[in-house]
Motif scaffolding. Structure first.
Motif, PDB file in Angstrom:
ATOM      1  N   SER A 168      19.848  63.131 -83.940  1.00 14.57           N
ATOM      2  CA  SER A 168      19.015  62.014 -83.501  1.00 14.57           C
ATOM      3  C   SER A 168      17.974  61.629 -84.568  1.00 14.57           C
ATOM      4  O   SER A 168      17.683  60.445 -84.764  1.00 14.57           O
ATOM      5  CB  SER A 168      18.327  62.398 -82.182  1.00 14.57           C
ATOM      6  OG  SER A 168      17.486  61.362 -81.749  1.00 14.57           O
ATOM      7  N   ASP A 169      17.416  62.623 -85.250  1.00 10.75           N
ATOM      8  CA  ASP A 169      16.435  62.333 -86.306  1.00 10.75           C
ATOM      9  C   ASP A 169      17.065  61.569 -87.469  1.00 10.75           C
ATOM     10  O   ASP A 169      16.412  60.737 -88.098  1.00 10.75           O
ATOM     11  CB  ASP A 169      15.813  63.636 -86.826  1.00 10.75           C
ATOM     12  CG  ASP A 169      14.711  64.133 -85.906  1.00 10.75           C
ATOM     13  OD1 ASP A 169      13.953  63.292 -85.377  1.00 10.75           O
ATOM     14  OD2 ASP A 169      14.608  65.352 -85.715  1.00 10.75           O
ATOM     15  N   ILE A 170      18.329  61.842 -87.751  1.00 11.06           N
ATOM     16  CA  ILE A 170      19.026  61.107 -88.815  1.00 11.06           C
ATOM     17  C   ILE A 170      19.318  59.674 -88.337  1.00 11.06           C
ATOM     18  O   ILE A 170      19.151  58.719 -89.097  1.00 11.06           O
ATOM     19  CB  ILE A 170      20.338  61.836 -89.202  1.00 11.06           C
ATOM     20  CG1 ILE A 170      20.035  63.256 -89.694  1.00 11.06           C
ATOM     21  CG2 ILE A 170      21.115  61.032 -90.253  1.00 11.06           C
ATOM     22  CD1 ILE A 170      19.130  63.354 -90.894  1.00 11.06           C
ATOM     23  N   TYR A 221      12.095  53.343 -92.170  1.00 19.03           N
ATOM     24  CA  TYR A 221      10.994  54.299 -92.083  1.00 19.03           C
ATOM     25  C   TYR A 221      10.111  53.968 -90.875  1.00 19.03           C
ATOM     26  O   TYR A 221      10.300  52.950 -90.206  1.00 19.03           O
ATOM     27  CB  TYR A 221      10.179  54.262 -93.381  1.00 19.03           C
ATOM     28  CG  TYR A 221      10.990  54.669 -94.600  1.00 19.03           C
ATOM     29  CD1 TYR A 221      11.026  55.990 -95.013  1.00 19.03           C
ATOM     30  CD2 TYR A 221      11.732  53.730 -95.322  1.00 19.03           C
ATOM     31  CE1 TYR A 221      11.779  56.382 -96.124  1.00 19.03           C
ATOM     32  CE2 TYR A 221      12.488  54.101 -96.427  1.00 19.03           C
ATOM     33  CZ  TYR A 221      12.502  55.435 -96.823  1.00 19.03           C
ATOM     34  OH  TYR A 221      13.255  55.807 -97.919  1.00 19.03           O
ATOM     35  N   ARG A 222       9.113  54.787 -90.651  1.00 15.53           N
ATOM     36  CA  ARG A 222       8.192  54.525 -89.544  1.00 15.53           C
ATOM     37  C   ARG A 222       7.121  53.506 -89.922  1.00 15.53           C
ATOM     38  O   ARG A 222       6.409  53.020 -89.049  1.00 15.53           O
ATOM     39  CB  ARG A 222       7.481  55.824 -89.129  1.00 15.53           C
ATOM     40  CG  ARG A 222       8.403  56.859 -88.509  1.00 15.53           C
ATOM     41  CD  ARG A 222       7.621  58.113 -88.151  1.00 15.53           C
ATOM     42  NE  ARG A 222       8.494  59.125 -87.559  1.00 15.53           N
ATOM     43  CZ  ARG A 222       8.075  60.324 -87.147  1.00 15.53           C
ATOM     44  NH1 ARG A 222       6.799  60.659 -87.276  1.00 15.53           N
ATOM     45  NH2 ARG A 222       8.915  61.181 -86.610  1.00 15.53           N
ATOM     46  N   ASN A 223       7.006  53.215 -91.195  1.00 12.95           N
ATOM     47  CA  ASN A 223       5.803  52.494 -91.634  1.00 12.95           C
ATOM     48  C   ASN A 223       6.013  51.022 -91.944  1.00 12.95           C
ATOM     49  O   ASN A 223       5.175  50.408 -92.579  1.00 12.95           O
ATOM     50  CB  ASN A 223       5.202  53.204 -92.857  1.00 12.95           C
ATOM     51  CG  ASN A 223       6.135  53.166 -94.063  1.00 12.95           C
ATOM     52  OD1 ASN A 223       7.216  52.577 -94.002  1.00 12.95           O
ATOM     53  ND2 ASN A 223       5.727  53.787 -95.150  1.00 12.95           N
ATOM     54  N   ILE A 274      12.005  55.216 -84.895  1.00 11.66           N
ATOM     55  CA  ILE A 274      11.721  56.622 -84.593  1.00 11.66           C
ATOM     56  C   ILE A 274      12.600  56.988 -83.390  1.00 11.66           C
ATOM     57  O   ILE A 274      13.005  56.096 -82.637  1.00 11.66           O
ATOM     58  CB  ILE A 274      10.205  56.787 -84.273  1.00 11.66           C
ATOM     59  CG1 ILE A 274       9.792  58.255 -84.196  1.00 11.66           C
ATOM     60  CG2 ILE A 274       9.812  56.052 -82.988  1.00 11.66           C
ATOM     61  CD1 ILE A 274       8.263  58.450 -84.188  1.00 11.66           C
ATOM     62  N   ASP A 275      12.912  58.258 -83.216  1.00  6.86           N
ATOM     63  CA  ASP A 275      13.646  58.630 -81.997  1.00  6.86           C
ATOM     64  C   ASP A 275      12.669  59.189 -80.961  1.00  6.86           C
ATOM     65  O   ASP A 275      11.581  59.661 -81.304  1.00  6.86           O
ATOM     66  CB  ASP A 275      14.781  59.624 -82.288  1.00  6.86           C
ATOM     67  CG  ASP A 275      14.291  60.986 -82.715  1.00  6.86           C
ATOM     68  OD1 ASP A 275      13.283  61.068 -83.437  1.00  6.86           O
ATOM     69  OD2 ASP A 275      14.916  61.997 -82.319  1.00  6.86           O
ATOM     70  N   ILE A 276      13.059  59.098 -79.679  1.00  6.86           N
ATOM     71  CA  ILE A 276      12.149  59.520 -78.603  1.00  6.86           C
ATOM     72  C   ILE A 276      12.425  60.977 -78.257  1.00  6.86           C
ATOM     73  O   ILE A 276      13.283  61.283 -77.441  1.00  6.86           O
ATOM     74  CB  ILE A 276      12.280  58.609 -77.368  1.00  6.86           C
ATOM     75  CG1 ILE A 276      11.985  57.170 -77.791  1.00  6.86           C
ATOM     76  CG2 ILE A 276      11.315  59.064 -76.269  1.00  6.86           C
ATOM     77  CD1 ILE A 276      12.004  56.180 -76.655  1.00  6.86           C
ATOM     78  N   SER A 277      11.719  61.859 -78.920  1.00  5.59           N
ATOM     79  CA  SER A 277      11.836  63.282 -78.600  1.00  5.59           C
ATOM     80  C   SER A 277      10.613  63.753 -77.833  1.00  5.59           C
ATOM     81  O   SER A 277      10.729  64.518 -76.886  1.00  5.59           O
ATOM     82  CB  SER A 277      12.049  64.109 -79.870  1.00  5.59           C
ATOM     83  OG  SER A 277      11.072  63.807 -80.836  1.00  5.59           O
ATOM     84  N   ASP A 278       9.439  63.294 -78.207  1.00  9.77           N
ATOM     85  CA  ASP A 278       8.204  63.760 -77.550  1.00  9.77           C
ATOM     86  C   ASP A 278       7.757  62.875 -76.398  1.00  9.77           C
ATOM     87  O   ASP A 278       6.958  63.301 -75.574  1.00  9.77           O
ATOM     88  CB  ASP A 278       7.064  63.848 -78.566  1.00  9.77           C
ATOM     89  CG  ASP A 278       7.324  64.924 -79.598  1.00  9.77           C
ATOM     90  OD1 ASP A 278       8.026  65.887 -79.274  1.00  9.77           O
ATOM     91  OD2 ASP A 278       6.844  64.778 -80.733  1.00  9.77           O
TER      92      ASP A 278
HETATM   93 MG   LIG Z   1      12.229  62.398 -84.626  1.00  6.80          MG
END
Ligand SMILES: [Mg+2]
Length: 348
Positions: free
Chosen positions: A86-88, A160-162, A237-241
């Motif tokens: 998921s992070d990839i 990216y996130r930015n 971004i992926d939704i993990s948290d």
């Molecule tokens: Mg992540």
């Protein structure tokens, strides 16, 4: 759901470390052209040619990140791979290889590790990632799993996130909150079982939520979907948290604010009815629950027409100037400052 349970108990010590590794890894296939050498030498050898390589790693500890009382080992193995893949996906890249390292106490028989690796193998096949190495060692107590994932993408594809801009739209894939409520259902069943071990749980009304908790999937399809729509997210971004904490990450790194709309949150009907049963606010669950492994991203306003009617995506808000802050706009049209209340293993 994945079926498991092997009634035999063979001590790990009987095989020795090398025998154990050979036994557990013998079913792994190699499919990626970038894998020149997988398991079997001092190191793996990879060749990504002109692609960029993205790498992410994750550590999962029994009692902190998972509870074997309701997480079958086969599911755990599957989920450990999925959370890394998921992070990839969240980089808009394609996962290609993983390494798997475990530390395990002698309370786990060989059959337990076979279950764990059956789940890892299932996920590796599903996501077409080659297992190219890892390590196996003993732990004093409990099970520890560390997975490193590698992926590839062209330089211009990587998100990216930015990169979010203040007029961008905020999009989420699938639906959210279900994995958290699945965990609440499983926690409740664990407590019932502790009081009455003969209780037969009837979980039919919760199958979707439990599946989302025990067998989540990474959104590897989104890269292809967006490519077909000719959309490149500006940030992702992926939704993990949990949604709120992921929104905060995008906003902080992109130096923007956000308005998130309560009435736009995509909730599964089963989530809504189980939230009523548990007397929990479904918006709170959708915003703070983690482990859905959906993707959250921003797109430029001019891409709105390309995505607006697509059932894979929900437009849940828009970015604003950083000085305007990060808010939830409720159904009653009041603005509440969003707080990051995602899962934090360090705070528990
Ligand atoms: Mg992540």
């Amino acid at each position: 759901m994945i079926e498991d349970k092997n009634p035999q108990r063979t001590s790990i010590a009987q095989l020795g470390e090398f025998g154990l590794i050979e036994h557990l890894t013998k079913n792994f296939e190699v499919n990626q052209p970038s894998t020149l050498k997988a398991i079997g030498d001092d190191a793996a050898v990879l060749d990504f040619k002109d692609k960029k390589v993205v790498v992410s790693t994750d550590l999962m500890i029994e009692g902190v990140h998972f509870d074997l009382a309701y997480m079958p080992l086969k599911h755990l193995g599957y989920k450990a791979v999925v959370s890394n893949v998921s992070d990839i996906c969240a980089m808009n890249a394609k996962a290609t290889q993983i390494t798997v390292s475990i530390a395990v106490s002698n309370r786990f028989p060989l059959e337990a590790l076979e279950e764990l690796f059956a789940g890892i193998t299932l996920a590796a096949n599903e996501y077409k990632v080659d297992v190219i190495g890892g390590d196996t060692t003993s732990s004093q107590k409990g099970l520890i799993i560390s997975i490193t994932v590698l992926g590839e993408a062209d330089a211009e594809e990587i998100v990216y996130r930015n990169g979010a801009k203040s007029s961008d739209l905020l999009i989420v894939t699938g639906d959210i909150g279900a994995a958290y409520m699945g965990l609440q259902v499983l926690e409740r069943e664990k407590q019932v079982f502790q009081v009455n071990p003969n209780a037969q749980p009837d979980l039919d009304a919760y199958t979707y939520l439990i599946e989302r908790q025990l067998k989540p999937e990474a959104r590897k399809d989104v890269r292809t979907l967006l490519h077909a729509l000719e959309i490149k997210p500006t940030s992702m971004i992926d939704i993990s948290d949990g949604l709120s904490s992921e929104i905060m990450h995008l906003c902080k790194q992109s130096k923007v604010g956000c308005n998130l709309y309560e009435d736009k949150l995509p909730l599964d009907p089963q989530l809504i009815s189980v939230c009523e049963e548990f007397d929990i606010d479904s918006t709170t669950v959708a915003i703070n629950g983690g482990e859905d492994y959906e993707l959250l991203f921003t797109i430029a306003m001019e891409d709105f027409e390309k995505i607006k009617a697509n059932p894979n995506f929900s437009i849940i808000g828009h970015m604003v100037q950083e000085s305007e802050g990060i808010h939830l706009v409720t159904r009653a049209n009041t603005k509440i400052a969003l707080k990051a209340r995602g899962w934090n293993a360090l705070s528990e």
